[in-house]
Enzyme design. Structure first.
Site, PDB file in Angstrom:
ATOM      1  N   GLU A 122       0.880  -1.238  -0.296  1.00  0.00           N
ATOM      2  CA  GLU A 122       0.152   0.035   0.417  1.00  0.00           C
ATOM      3  C   GLU A 122       1.112   1.072  -0.028  1.00  0.00           C
ATOM      4  OE1 GLU A 122      -2.988  -0.110   0.025  1.00  0.00           O
ATOM      5  OE2 GLU A 122      -2.779  -2.533  -0.504  1.00  0.00           O
ATOM      6  N   ARG A 186      -6.256  12.984  -9.129  1.00  0.00           N
ATOM      7  CA  ARG A 186      -5.951  12.353 -10.702  1.00  0.00           C
ATOM      8  C   ARG A 186      -7.302  12.740 -10.579  1.00  0.00           C
ATOM      9  NH1 ARG A 186      -7.144   5.814  -8.356  1.00  0.00           N
ATOM     10  NH2 ARG A 186      -8.688   6.812  -6.934  1.00  0.00           N
ATOM     11  N   TYR A 225      -5.362   4.415 -21.686  1.00  0.00           N
ATOM     12  CA  TYR A 225      -6.572   4.320 -20.408  1.00  0.00           C
ATOM     13  C   TYR A 225      -5.296   5.057 -19.635  1.00  0.00           C
ATOM     14  CZ  TYR A 225      -7.594   1.717 -16.618  1.00  0.00           C
ATOM     15  OH  TYR A 225      -8.298   1.960 -15.284  1.00  0.00           O
ATOM     16  N   TYR A 236       5.263   4.326  -6.360  1.00  0.00           N
ATOM     17  CA  TYR A 236       4.293   3.905  -5.995  1.00  0.00           C
ATOM     18  C   TYR A 236       3.786   3.724  -7.743  1.00  0.00           C
ATOM     19  CZ  TYR A 236      -0.172   2.943  -4.253  1.00  0.00           C
ATOM     20  OH  TYR A 236      -1.435   2.004  -3.831  1.00  0.00           O
ATOM     21  N   LYS A 240      -2.876  -0.487 -12.019  1.00  0.00           N
ATOM     22  CA  LYS A 240      -3.258   0.026 -13.107  1.00  0.00           C
ATOM     23  C   LYS A 240      -2.687   0.087 -14.170  1.00  0.00           C
ATOM     24  CE  LYS A 240      -5.211   3.162  -9.326  1.00  0.00           C
ATOM     25  NZ  LYS A 240      -5.058   2.097  -7.931  1.00  0.00           N
TER      26      LYS A 240
END
Ligand SMILES: *[C@@H]1O[C@H](CO)[C@@H](O)[C@H](O)[C@H]1NC(C)=O
Length: 342
Positions: A122, A186, A225, A236, A240
């Site tokens: 995470e 984002r 995408y 990180y 995705k």
């Protein structure tokens, strides 16, 4: 008078010296071979890694003895049997369960000198309670490249044979998002892009959830995408990017760590980085105006490389064994929070 040592005498001496050295080397090789009967490598002792609790579940998967052999680490045994605590070569603790107190550290039973591993995939934004974990762990397993056991979410590797066919494109840009909040960077970028670029938003946030098996075929129909990370942190880069974009056969438009970080993992021409544009409008114009040959260049890596997703915790834990002989024994993360939240 000193022998000047030139001419035939000197040459002879050199020859004798060389022959002697070769003979010694041959003897040494024979001795080496003799100590490994039949030339078979001497079996290494198994390294036992105790997984104190399996990540995100109370039901750990079956861990047959050859679990790590499948990942190329035959001398590694993974176990969740806590009765092996006293004998394990290393114990690994996934952070989430420590954070929620679903699992506790067996500090009182820890054998002296036993390496303990802190594991998490995470981001710092979603990691809490590190303050009370200082001075305990010797090694860190995470997606950060400076981890002792570095476990990225994916990597490119050479593939045999021709590139898989490119999915037929019918849409411009896709984005799958479940946690949609206006304060996220984002989301702000999406708001700026949307007036200039056709973006189809899927996922719970837009009440257009995609079943697990539908996600890749759906996003594969789009040229781009939006691989926007939910928070921006050192190294990180998540599934995705690796799965939703690269593995699907679409071009990632990335929001995340700097371009140089992505370039440590994939060719520089394999993605579009939002930092390369002065505005969302300029980014949208670039994506919309791209001709077919330019678009194809973003996917050229597929001719020789394929995505390998590294999403299985078994493989991540087996990686501890691969690194085990090389890791420092006397190291302790006194300030784990300082290291991870830096
Ligand atoms: C396609 O776009 C690239 C870069 O913008 C340009 O250099 C190239 O000439 C274009 N090709 C064609 C066939 O229009």
């Amino acid at each position: 008078m000193k022998n000047p040592g030139h001419g035939p005498t000197r040459r002879l001496r050199a020859w004798v010296g060389a022959a002697g050295a070769i003979l010694l080397m041959a003897l040494w090789l024979l001795w080496l071979l003799g100590s490994a009967p039949g030339g078979v490598p001497v079996p290494q002792p198994k390294i036992t890694v105790l997984v104190w609790h399996w990540p995100f579940t109370d039901r750990s998967p079956e861990l047959p003895g050859d679990t790590c052999t499948r990942y190329g680490m035959p001398y590694c045994r993974l176990t969740t049997d806590r009765s092996l605590l006293a004998r394990a070569d290393a114990v690994v603790f996934h952070h989430r369960e420590l954070q929620t107190q679903r699992s506790r550290l067996p500090l009182a039973q820890r054998p002296r000198g036993q390496p303990w591993v802190w594991a998490s995939m995470e981001s710092p934004s979603h990691t809490h309670g590190l303050g009370r974990l200082g001075g305990i762990f010797n090694w860190v397993l995470s997606y950060r490249r400076d981890s002792d056991i570095f476990t990225p979410y994916g990597r490119l590797e050479p593939h045999p044979g021709p590139a898989p066919p490119l999915p037929v494109k019918s849409g411009m840009a896709a984005w799958v998002v479940s946690n949609f909040q206006e304060r996220q960077q984002r989301v702000r970028l999406y708001r700026q892009l949307a007036p200039h670029l056709q973006v189809d938003v899927f996922g719970r946030a837009n009440r257009r959830p995609l079943c697990a098996a539908c996600l890749l075929p759906t996003v594969a129909r789009y040229r781009f995408y939006l691989a926007f990370e939910n928070s921006l942190h050192q190294d990180y880069i998540t599934e995705k990017f690796w799965r939703n974009a690269l593995a699907a056969g679409t071009v990632p438009v990335v929001l995340g760590p700097p371009r140089a970080t992505y370039e440590a993992f994939v060719p520089p021409g394999a993605f579009v980085h939002v930092d390369d544009f002065r505005s969302a409008r300029e980014l949208a114009a670039f994506l919309r105006g791209m001709n077919e040959s330019r678009y194809g260049s973003f996917l050229a890596w597929r001719d020789r490389l394929q995505v390998r997703l590294l999403s299985d915790w078994r493989e991540r834990f087996c990686a501890i064994c691969a690194r085990y002989p090389h890791l420092p024994r006397d190291q302790v993360y006194e300030d784990l929070e300082g290291w991870f939240q830096a």
